[in-house]
Design a protein around this motif. Sequence first.
Motif, PDB file in Angstrom:
ATOM      1  N   GLN A 111     -20.321  -1.024   5.781  1.00 56.30           N
ATOM      2  CA  GLN A 111     -19.377  -0.654   6.252  1.00 56.30           C
ATOM      3  C   GLN A 111     -18.077  -1.507   6.150  1.00 56.30           C
ATOM      4  O   GLN A 111     -18.410  -2.143   6.512  1.00 56.30           O
ATOM      5  CB  GLN A 111     -19.752  -0.763   7.611  1.00 56.30           C
ATOM      6  N   VAL A 112     -17.102  -0.176   5.986  1.00 53.66           N
ATOM      7  CA  VAL A 112     -15.749  -0.581   5.256  1.00 53.66           C
ATOM      8  C   VAL A 112     -14.687  -0.583   6.743  1.00 53.66           C
ATOM      9  O   VAL A 112     -15.031   1.125   7.076  1.00 53.66           O
ATOM     10  CB  VAL A 112     -15.059  -0.788   4.111  1.00 53.66           C
ATOM     11  N   VAL A 113     -13.356  -1.186   7.051  1.00 50.77           N
ATOM     12  CA  VAL A 113     -12.617  -0.522   7.658  1.00 50.77           C
ATOM     13  C   VAL A 113     -10.764  -0.716   7.770  1.00 50.77           C
ATOM     14  O   VAL A 113     -11.044  -1.421   6.448  1.00 50.77           O
ATOM     15  CB  VAL A 113     -12.658  -0.761   9.725  1.00 50.77           C
ATOM     16  N   ASP A 114     -10.374   0.494   7.684  1.00 52.26           N
ATOM     17  CA  ASP A 114      -9.250   0.147   6.972  1.00 52.26           C
ATOM     18  C   ASP A 114      -8.232  -0.310   8.017  1.00 52.26           C
ATOM     19  O   ASP A 114      -8.597  -1.548   8.804  1.00 52.26           O
ATOM     20  CB  ASP A 114      -8.353   1.390   6.737  1.00 52.26           C
ATOM     21  N   LYS A 115      -7.046  -0.696   7.848  1.00 52.02           N
ATOM     22  CA  LYS A 115      -6.113  -2.214   8.458  1.00 52.02           C
ATOM     23  C   LYS A 115      -5.654  -1.461  10.203  1.00 52.02           C
ATOM     24  O   LYS A 115      -4.926  -1.990  11.041  1.00 52.02           O
ATOM     25  CB  LYS A 115      -4.563  -1.948   7.749  1.00 52.02           C
ATOM     26  N   TYR A 116      -5.796   0.365   9.899  1.00 57.85           N
ATOM     27  CA  TYR A 116      -5.146   0.582  11.126  1.00 57.85           C
ATOM     28  C   TYR A 116      -6.371   0.234  12.131  1.00 57.85           C
ATOM     29  O   TYR A 116      -6.276   0.229  13.485  1.00 57.85           O
ATOM     30  CB  TYR A 116      -5.017   2.366  10.740  1.00 57.85           C
ATOM     31  N   GLN A 117      -7.912   0.809  11.487  1.00 54.87           N
ATOM     32  CA  GLN A 117      -9.202   0.742  12.430  1.00 54.87           C
ATOM     33  C   GLN A 117      -9.490  -1.155  12.471  1.00 54.87           C
ATOM     34  O   GLN A 117      -9.573  -1.443  14.080  1.00 54.87           O
ATOM     35  CB  GLN A 117     -10.372   1.169  12.051  1.00 54.87           C
ATOM     36  N   LEU A 118      -9.031  -1.763  11.742  1.00 59.75           N
ATOM     37  CA  LEU A 118      -9.029  -3.351  12.316  1.00 59.75           C
ATOM     38  C   LEU A 118      -8.002  -4.156  13.522  1.00 59.75           C
ATOM     39  O   LEU A 118      -7.705  -4.857  13.733  1.00 59.75           O
ATOM     40  CB  LEU A 118      -8.935  -4.339  11.008  1.00 59.75           C
ATOM     41  N   ASN A 136      -6.525  -2.547  15.456  1.00 59.95           N
ATOM     42  CA  ASN A 136      -7.242  -1.542  17.048  1.00 59.95           C
ATOM     43  C   ASN A 136      -8.545  -2.403  17.293  1.00 59.95           C
ATOM     44  O   ASN A 136      -8.148  -2.628  18.243  1.00 59.95           O
ATOM     45  CB  ASN A 136      -7.721   0.079  16.692  1.00 59.95           C
ATOM     46  N   LEU A 137      -9.451  -2.730  16.318  1.00 61.47           N
ATOM     47  CA  LEU A 137     -10.534  -3.963  16.561  1.00 61.47           C
ATOM     48  C   LEU A 137      -9.559  -4.397  17.195  1.00 61.47           C
ATOM     49  O   LEU A 137     -10.280  -4.977  18.340  1.00 61.47           O
ATOM     50  CB  LEU A 137     -11.598  -3.205  15.133  1.00 61.47           C
ATOM     51  N   LEU A 138      -8.910  -6.069  16.623  1.00 60.68           N
ATOM     52  CA  LEU A 138      -8.601  -6.815  17.171  1.00 60.68           C
ATOM     53  C   LEU A 138      -7.341  -6.865  17.896  1.00 60.68           C
ATOM     54  O   LEU A 138      -6.999  -7.673  18.195  1.00 60.68           O
ATOM     55  CB  LEU A 138      -8.670  -7.359  16.611  1.00 60.68           C
ATOM     56  N   SER A 139      -7.618  -5.414  18.194  1.00 63.22           N
ATOM     57  CA  SER A 139      -5.535  -5.397  19.247  1.00 63.22           C
ATOM     58  C   SER A 139      -4.632  -6.455  18.527  1.00 63.22           C
ATOM     59  O   SER A 139      -3.857  -7.061  19.217  1.00 63.22           O
ATOM     60  CB  SER A 139      -5.926  -6.200  20.535  1.00 63.22           C
ATOM     61  N   LEU A 140      -4.428  -5.764  17.547  1.00 61.42           N
ATOM     62  CA  LEU A 140      -3.165  -6.578  17.402  1.00 61.42           C
ATOM     63  C   LEU A 140      -2.293  -5.479  16.068  1.00 61.42           C
ATOM     64  O   LEU A 140      -2.712  -4.292  16.496  1.00 61.42           O
ATOM     65  CB  LEU A 140      -3.663  -7.583  15.558  1.00 61.42           C
ATOM     66  N   LYS A 141      -1.113  -6.126  15.912  1.00 65.45           N
ATOM     67  CA  LYS A 141      -0.340  -4.559  15.288  1.00 65.45           C
ATOM     68  C   LYS A 141      -0.640  -5.247  13.566  1.00 65.45           C
ATOM     69  O   LYS A 141      -0.891  -5.997  12.809  1.00 65.45           O
ATOM     70  CB  LYS A 141       1.020  -5.300  15.183  1.00 65.45           C
ATOM     71  N   VAL A 142      -0.015  -3.438  12.931  1.00 66.35           N
ATOM     72  CA  VAL A 142      -0.792  -2.966  11.465  1.00 66.35           C
ATOM     73  C   VAL A 142       0.463  -4.411  10.823  1.00 66.35           C
ATOM     74  O   VAL A 142      -0.232  -4.890  10.094  1.00 66.35           O
ATOM     75  CB  VAL A 142      -0.702  -2.019  10.868  1.00 66.35           C
ATOM     76  N   SER A 143       1.365  -4.593  11.272  1.00 67.37           N
ATOM     77  CA  SER A 143       2.732  -5.390  10.312  1.00 67.37           C
ATOM     78  C   SER A 143       1.753  -6.776  10.547  1.00 67.37           C
ATOM     79  O   SER A 143       1.694  -7.101   9.688  1.00 67.37           O
ATOM     80  CB  SER A 143       3.653  -5.440  11.158  1.00 67.37           C
ATOM     81  N   TRP A 144       0.904  -7.169  11.683  1.00 63.91           N
ATOM     82  CA  TRP A 144       0.295  -8.505  11.001  1.00 63.91           C
ATOM     83  C   TRP A 144      -0.236  -8.325  10.336  1.00 63.91           C
ATOM     84  O   TRP A 144      -0.995 -10.100   9.402  1.00 63.91           O
ATOM     85  CB  TRP A 144       0.274  -8.942  12.341  1.00 63.91           C
ATOM     86  N   ILE A 145      -1.402  -8.101   9.946  1.00 64.71           N
ATOM     87  CA  ILE A 145      -2.531  -7.394   9.386  1.00 64.71           C
ATOM     88  C   ILE A 145      -1.397  -7.493   8.346  1.00 64.71           C
ATOM     89  O   ILE A 145      -2.348  -8.389   6.729  1.00 64.71           O
ATOM     90  CB  ILE A 145      -3.241  -6.606   9.739  1.00 64.71           C
ATOM     91  N   GLU A 146      -0.826  -6.639   7.742  1.00 62.61           N
ATOM     92  CA  GLU A 146      -0.477  -6.486   6.901  1.00 62.61           C
ATOM     93  C   GLU A 146      -0.079  -7.188   5.581  1.00 62.61           C
ATOM     94  O   GLU A 146       0.462  -8.015   4.869  1.00 62.61           O
ATOM     95  CB  GLU A 146       0.535  -4.858   6.175  1.00 62.61           C
ATOM     96  N   GLU A 147       1.047  -8.122   6.550  1.00 64.72           N
ATOM     97  CA  GLU A 147       1.848  -9.149   6.227  1.00 64.72           C
ATOM     98  C   GLU A 147       0.535 -10.627   6.003  1.00 64.72           C
ATOM     99  O   GLU A 147       0.759 -11.706   4.933  1.00 64.72           O
ATOM    100  CB  GLU A 147       2.720 -10.009   7.017  1.00 64.72           C
TER     101      GLU A 147
END
Length: 109
Positions: A15-22, A24-35
């Motif tokens: 099972q995989v999640v995308d950056k938006y789901q991640l 939401n799951l970890l309460s992080l900003k999408v930009s933090w994940i992308e960077e």
Amino acid sequence: MPSDYAEPKEPNAPQVVDKYQLANLLSLKVSWIEERCRRRLIPHLLIAGQYRFTQAHITEIISMHERRPVAEPAAAQQRHAQQSPPGLVAPLRNRGLPTHRLRRPNGAS
């Protein structure tokens, strides 16, 4: 009940999640994940230019950012106890003016 994970087409497919789901799951900003993905600081998959994360990736990301308590060595505890009694603070040392910030009078070199 909706899940954050996409339903796998095959029973053994990961099972995989995308950056938006991640995010939401970890309460992080999408930009933090992308960077972090761009700089290769967190584990991820790059499929068709899109970041994807397996459960193993998510677990590793969480463990990478985990902070554990650090026990002070016994020698350091004894040293702190011997330095000064509780409530007593050592006075600050007067260091004077910083010489690199003083201006010289005109004409002096």
